[in-house]
Design a protein around this motif. Sequence first.
Motif, PDB file in Angstrom:
ATOM      1  N   SER A  40       0.382  -1.255   0.184  1.00  0.00           N
ATOM      2  CA  SER A  40       0.063  -0.053  -0.463  1.00  0.00           C
ATOM      3  C   SER A  40       0.788   1.331   0.311  1.00  0.00           C
ATOM      4  O   SER A  40       0.334   2.086  -0.337  1.00  0.00           O
ATOM      5  CB  SER A  40      -0.716   0.265   0.897  1.00  0.00           C
ATOM      6  N   ARG A  41       2.090   0.941   1.229  1.00  0.00           N
ATOM      7  CA  ARG A  41       2.723   1.940   0.777  1.00  0.00           C
ATOM      8  C   ARG A  41       3.074   2.874  -0.354  1.00  0.00           C
ATOM      9  O   ARG A  41       3.713   4.129  -0.886  1.00  0.00           O
ATOM     10  CB  ARG A  41       3.854   2.127   1.970  1.00  0.00           C
ATOM     11  N   ILE A  42       4.040   2.004  -0.776  1.00  0.00           N
ATOM     12  CA  ILE A  42       4.552   2.193  -2.296  1.00  0.00           C
ATOM     13  C   ILE A  42       3.372   1.848  -3.289  1.00  0.00           C
ATOM     14  O   ILE A  42       3.893   3.710  -4.396  1.00  0.00           O
ATOM     15  CB  ILE A  42       5.573   0.655  -3.078  1.00  0.00           C
ATOM     16  N   VAL A  43       2.066   1.383  -3.166  1.00  0.00           N
ATOM     17  CA  VAL A  43       1.393   2.393  -4.452  1.00  0.00           C
ATOM     18  C   VAL A  43       0.779   3.747  -3.952  1.00  0.00           C
ATOM     19  O   VAL A  43       0.819   5.109  -5.022  1.00  0.00           O
ATOM     20  CB  VAL A  43      -0.020   1.413  -3.938  1.00  0.00           C
ATOM     21  N   ASP A  44       0.568   4.234  -2.750  1.00  0.00           N
ATOM     22  CA  ASP A  44       0.443   5.791  -2.314  1.00  0.00           C
ATOM     23  C   ASP A  44       1.719   6.259  -2.887  1.00  0.00           C
ATOM     24  O   ASP A  44       1.662   7.114  -3.682  1.00  0.00           O
ATOM     25  CB  ASP A  44       0.405   5.454  -0.484  1.00  0.00           C
ATOM     26  N   MET A  45       3.057   6.175  -2.339  1.00  0.00           N
ATOM     27  CA  MET A  45       3.952   6.396  -3.331  1.00  0.00           C
ATOM     28  C   MET A  45       4.294   6.867  -4.532  1.00  0.00           C
ATOM     29  O   MET A  45       4.120   8.297  -5.462  1.00  0.00           O
ATOM     30  CB  MET A  45       5.463   6.235  -3.122  1.00  0.00           C
ATOM     31  N   LEU A  46       3.975   5.408  -5.191  1.00  0.00           N
ATOM     32  CA  LEU A  46       3.653   5.868  -6.997  1.00  0.00           C
ATOM     33  C   LEU A  46       3.075   5.958  -7.506  1.00  0.00           C
ATOM     34  O   LEU A  46       2.933   7.630  -8.665  1.00  0.00           O
ATOM     35  CB  LEU A  46       3.722   4.527  -7.845  1.00  0.00           C
ATOM     36  N   MET A  47       1.292   6.633  -6.540  1.00  0.00           N
ATOM     37  CA  MET A  47       0.318   7.820  -7.334  1.00  0.00           C
ATOM     38  C   MET A  47       0.486   8.506  -6.601  1.00  0.00           C
ATOM     39  O   MET A  47      -0.001   9.753  -7.421  1.00  0.00           O
ATOM     40  CB  MET A  47      -0.843   6.980  -6.257  1.00  0.00           C
ATOM     41  N   SER A  48       1.949   9.165  -5.586  1.00  0.00           N
ATOM     42  CA  SER A  48       1.742  10.723  -5.788  1.00  0.00           C
ATOM     43  C   SER A  48       2.214  11.473  -6.655  1.00  0.00           C
ATOM     44  O   SER A  48       2.694  12.574  -6.596  1.00  0.00           O
ATOM     45  CB  SER A  48       2.075  10.890  -4.423  1.00  0.00           C
ATOM     46  N   ILE A  49       2.730  10.508  -7.412  1.00  0.00           N
ATOM     47  CA  ILE A  49       3.953  11.747  -8.492  1.00  0.00           C
ATOM     48  C   ILE A  49       2.983  11.920  -9.992  1.00  0.00           C
ATOM     49  O   ILE A  49       2.572  10.544 -10.349  1.00  0.00           O
ATOM     50  CB  ILE A  49       5.079  10.759  -8.809  1.00  0.00           C
ATOM     51  N   THR A  57       7.982  11.846   0.576  1.00  0.00           N
ATOM     52  CA  THR A  57       7.316  11.773  -0.820  1.00  0.00           C
ATOM     53  C   THR A  57       8.234  12.231  -1.790  1.00  0.00           C
ATOM     54  O   THR A  57       8.755  11.963  -2.975  1.00  0.00           O
ATOM     55  CB  THR A  57       5.832  12.094  -1.018  1.00  0.00           C
ATOM     56  N   LEU A  58       8.750  13.713  -1.504  1.00  0.00           N
ATOM     57  CA  LEU A  58       9.026  14.146  -2.524  1.00  0.00           C
ATOM     58  C   LEU A  58      10.750  14.109  -2.571  1.00  0.00           C
ATOM     59  O   LEU A  58      11.439  13.433  -3.444  1.00  0.00           O
ATOM     60  CB  LEU A  58       9.198  15.935  -2.166  1.00  0.00           C
ATOM     61  N   VAL A 106      11.389  10.567  -4.373  1.00  0.00           N
ATOM     62  CA  VAL A 106      11.365  11.224  -5.724  1.00  0.00           C
ATOM     63  C   VAL A 106      12.382  11.605  -6.406  1.00  0.00           C
ATOM     64  O   VAL A 106      13.793  11.070  -6.891  1.00  0.00           O
ATOM     65  CB  VAL A 106      10.022  12.437  -6.248  1.00  0.00           C
ATOM     66  N   SER A 107      13.390  12.463  -5.234  1.00  0.00           N
ATOM     67  CA  SER A 107      14.777  12.819  -5.795  1.00  0.00           C
ATOM     68  C   SER A 107      15.029  11.411  -5.515  1.00  0.00           C
ATOM     69  O   SER A 107      16.318  11.908  -6.677  1.00  0.00           O
ATOM     70  CB  SER A 107      15.141  13.598  -4.963  1.00  0.00           C
ATOM     71  N   PHE A 108      15.566  10.871  -4.858  1.00  0.00           N
ATOM     72  CA  PHE A 108      16.486   9.395  -4.771  1.00  0.00           C
ATOM     73  C   PHE A 108      16.158   8.510  -6.231  1.00  0.00           C
ATOM     74  O   PHE A 108      17.356   8.629  -6.194  1.00  0.00           O
ATOM     75  CB  PHE A 108      15.927   9.101  -3.683  1.00  0.00           C
ATOM     76  N   GLY A 109      14.678   8.944  -6.235  1.00  0.00           N
ATOM     77  CA  GLY A 109      14.466   7.379  -7.405  1.00  0.00           C
ATOM     78  C   GLY A 109      15.128   8.356  -9.186  1.00  0.00           C
ATOM     79  O   GLY A 109      16.176   7.611 -10.003  1.00  0.00           O
ATOM     80  N   VAL A 110      14.617   9.583  -8.750  1.00  0.00           N
ATOM     81  CA  VAL A 110      15.303  10.519 -10.463  1.00  0.00           C
ATOM     82  C   VAL A 110      16.614  10.903 -10.212  1.00  0.00           C
ATOM     83  O   VAL A 110      17.206   9.818 -11.310  1.00  0.00           O
ATOM     84  CB  VAL A 110      14.892  12.255 -10.164  1.00  0.00           C
ATOM     85  N   PHE A 111      17.877  10.346  -9.445  1.00  0.00           N
ATOM     86  CA  PHE A 111      18.585  10.644  -9.457  1.00  0.00           C
ATOM     87  C   PHE A 111      19.303   9.399  -9.692  1.00  0.00           C
ATOM     88  O   PHE A 111      20.037   9.174 -10.545  1.00  0.00           O
ATOM     89  CB  PHE A 111      19.220  10.500  -8.115  1.00  0.00           C
ATOM     90  N   PHE A 112      18.644   8.121  -9.559  1.00  0.00           N
ATOM     91  CA  PHE A 112      19.758   7.134  -9.342  1.00  0.00           C
ATOM     92  C   PHE A 112      19.350   6.490 -10.318  1.00  0.00           C
ATOM     93  O   PHE A 112      19.722   5.080 -11.064  1.00  0.00           O
ATOM     94  CB  PHE A 112      19.872   6.364  -7.596  1.00  0.00           C
ATOM     95  N   PHE A 135       8.025  19.804 -11.349  1.00  0.00           N
ATOM     96  CA  PHE A 135       6.549  18.863 -11.548  1.00  0.00           C
ATOM     97  C   PHE A 135       6.083  18.169 -10.669  1.00  0.00           C
ATOM     98  O   PHE A 135       5.065  18.981 -10.369  1.00  0.00           O
ATOM     99  CB  PHE A 135       6.979  17.943 -13.229  1.00  0.00           C
ATOM    100  N   ALA A 136       6.662  17.540  -9.948  1.00  0.00           N
ATOM    101  CA  ALA A 136       6.785  16.651  -8.919  1.00  0.00           C
ATOM    102  C   ALA A 136       6.213  17.728  -7.928  1.00  0.00           C
ATOM    103  O   ALA A 136       5.082  16.934  -7.074  1.00  0.00           O
ATOM    104  CB  ALA A 136       7.655  15.764  -9.265  1.00  0.00           C
ATOM    105  N   SER A 137       7.412  18.393  -7.163  1.00  0.00           N
ATOM    106  CA  SER A 137       7.022  19.278  -6.116  1.00  0.00           C
ATOM    107  C   SER A 137       5.619  19.947  -6.314  1.00  0.00           C
ATOM    108  O   SER A 137       5.225  19.537  -5.378  1.00  0.00           O
ATOM    109  CB  SER A 137       8.915  19.960  -6.327  1.00  0.00           C
ATOM    110  N   ALA A 138       5.278  20.248  -7.345  1.00  0.00           N
ATOM    111  CA  ALA A 138       4.043  21.500  -7.242  1.00  0.00           C
ATOM    112  C   ALA A 138       2.895  20.657  -7.252  1.00  0.00           C
ATOM    113  O   ALA A 138       2.308  21.404  -6.527  1.00  0.00           O
ATOM    114  CB  ALA A 138       4.639  22.285  -9.087  1.00  0.00           C
TER     115      ALA A 138
END
Lengths: 275, 318
Positions: free
Chosen positions: A111-120, B18-19, B22-28, B292-295
């Motif tokens: 659920s946390r992974i999905v939350d994370m994916l959906m918040s982008i 989350t932010l 995202v930055s971690f994912g974007v970098f790696f 975009f992701a941060s906004a």
Amino acid sequence: MKTRLANLRQVPPTALFGIVIVILYIVLAILTPALTPYSQREIVGGAFLPWTSAHPLGTDSLGRDMLTRLLYGGRNTLGIAFVTTILAFAIGMAAGLVAVTVGGWLEPILSRIVDMLMSIPQLIFKLFLLSIFGTSIPTLILVIAVLDSTRVFRLTRAAASSIAVMDYVEAARLRGEGPWWLMTREILPNITAPLIAEFGLRFCFVFLAIAALSFLGLGIQPPLADWGSMVRENATLITFGDITPLIPAAAIAVLTISVNFIVDWMLHKSTGLKE
Amino acid sequence: MNPILILIAKRLGLGLLTLWFVSFGVFFAIEALPGDTAEAILGQSATPETVAALRKELHLNQPALLRYWNWQIAVLTGDFGTSLSNGRPVSELIGTRLGNTMFLAGMAALISVPLALCLGLLAALWRNSLFDRLINAVTLTSISMPEFFIGYVLIFAFAIRAGILPPMSAISPTMGLPDRIVFTILPALTLTLVVVAHMMRMTRASLVNLLSLPYVEMARLKGAREMRVILFHVLPNALGPIVTVIALNLAYLITGVVVVEVVFVYPGLGQLLVDSVSSRDLPVVQVSCMIFASAYILLNLTADVIAIVSDPRQLHRT
């Protein structure tokens, strides 16, 4: 007892229109190679020829027959969108059902992974992944399927968790059935109605996503035809007052509207039955 | 401590987390690619020596985690690195474009939010009338249309046929405000049509939901007129969900802006992102995706916080 024909008459006109259009699209997509004398890569004349009897919609920016590309574009985009939606459902439903039946530490993590994916933002996410993995059709299918499976996961989990607490599931569990049996025999048959409606909606979103990505030049790659990139490639025609590039865009709009009409009716019917 | 504050702090923490992910994912994700930035800059004809020298110059020989840390610090302090394709600083590329995108999204919001509220209010006021059904059909249709279809139809109608508006948004930084508005009207209108339907439907739905409650019946029985019931009794209670929907749709505007910018050749951040994805200019892709992701995440966060603050019942749900 009503006959099938009488049932059909109860279908509202919007849903009937939707069903007819969807069937028409499917038939055209299947019959495409038989319907046109040209191939989708074949250059048949000068660029941007006007509408003639040999080329009913003229030719495109490279001199390929527009009608042929319109038909093949439908075939390609529909096919890829369908495969993607199936894959998204396979991933999402499997993860959702496992989360509910097996449960334990797996459920909060998924659920946390999905939350994370959906918040982008989805389109940005897809653009980013495609820029990393490159734009081939398998990556396109995989990227969209994985990102869209998050919604299927949420729906499956929500629907399944209300079924999983039912007595008959508990009874099956107590008589020693394994998780596979619980998922496929006890839970899945009871959550098909919302899942089918979601399939229609999801197909629309996947279809629109593929069209948007192709329009941006990052989806289905040339020389394969598809409706999104056809609009982009021939957009200059619009500035000359020619509506031909709007036809593939309108084809997308008509299909998604039709599917929405059908889903709308199905949702109404399924909630109506509950009352 | 106030439970509302705790809840808000929790949401804020989750948003920041989350932010950071995202930055971690974007970098790696870019780290994981075969080849590295040095090879990408020098091209295929480079000798191993020059690649090694450039790697050292770009600090690529340092461990990835350390570089991530440095990158994170640099981005937070406004240093976004340099573009691979033209060697200019990314911040310079992004600066004016981000402003343009904000201008477009802001203008779309200025048109769409009041319009959606009015339409939703009227649809709730005259529910099940011809107007309501018409609006319902039109919005259902516009939700299902791809953005580029709406955009090109508007270009065809207003720029080509009627000839009253420019078909392309050729905006330059020296342009005055009136000119800018003229060039931004069509893309803003396209975005408006995309988001107004959803906002309007949600406004109508939340108003209609409340209209069936007993306190509304009470207001009617004491003789209040329908308009007064909706404006003074129902609307204050519906404000929370409506504001949430507005924030969510503004977040949606951020992604919708990409396609619309490409349609109108609008010099914004979305166009830049699409161009750099095609040319695999990864530093620019990283930074524009982050923006975009941060906004998007921040607007969603705002929606969450407003939902909590505006509805005291939320407090007792957990």
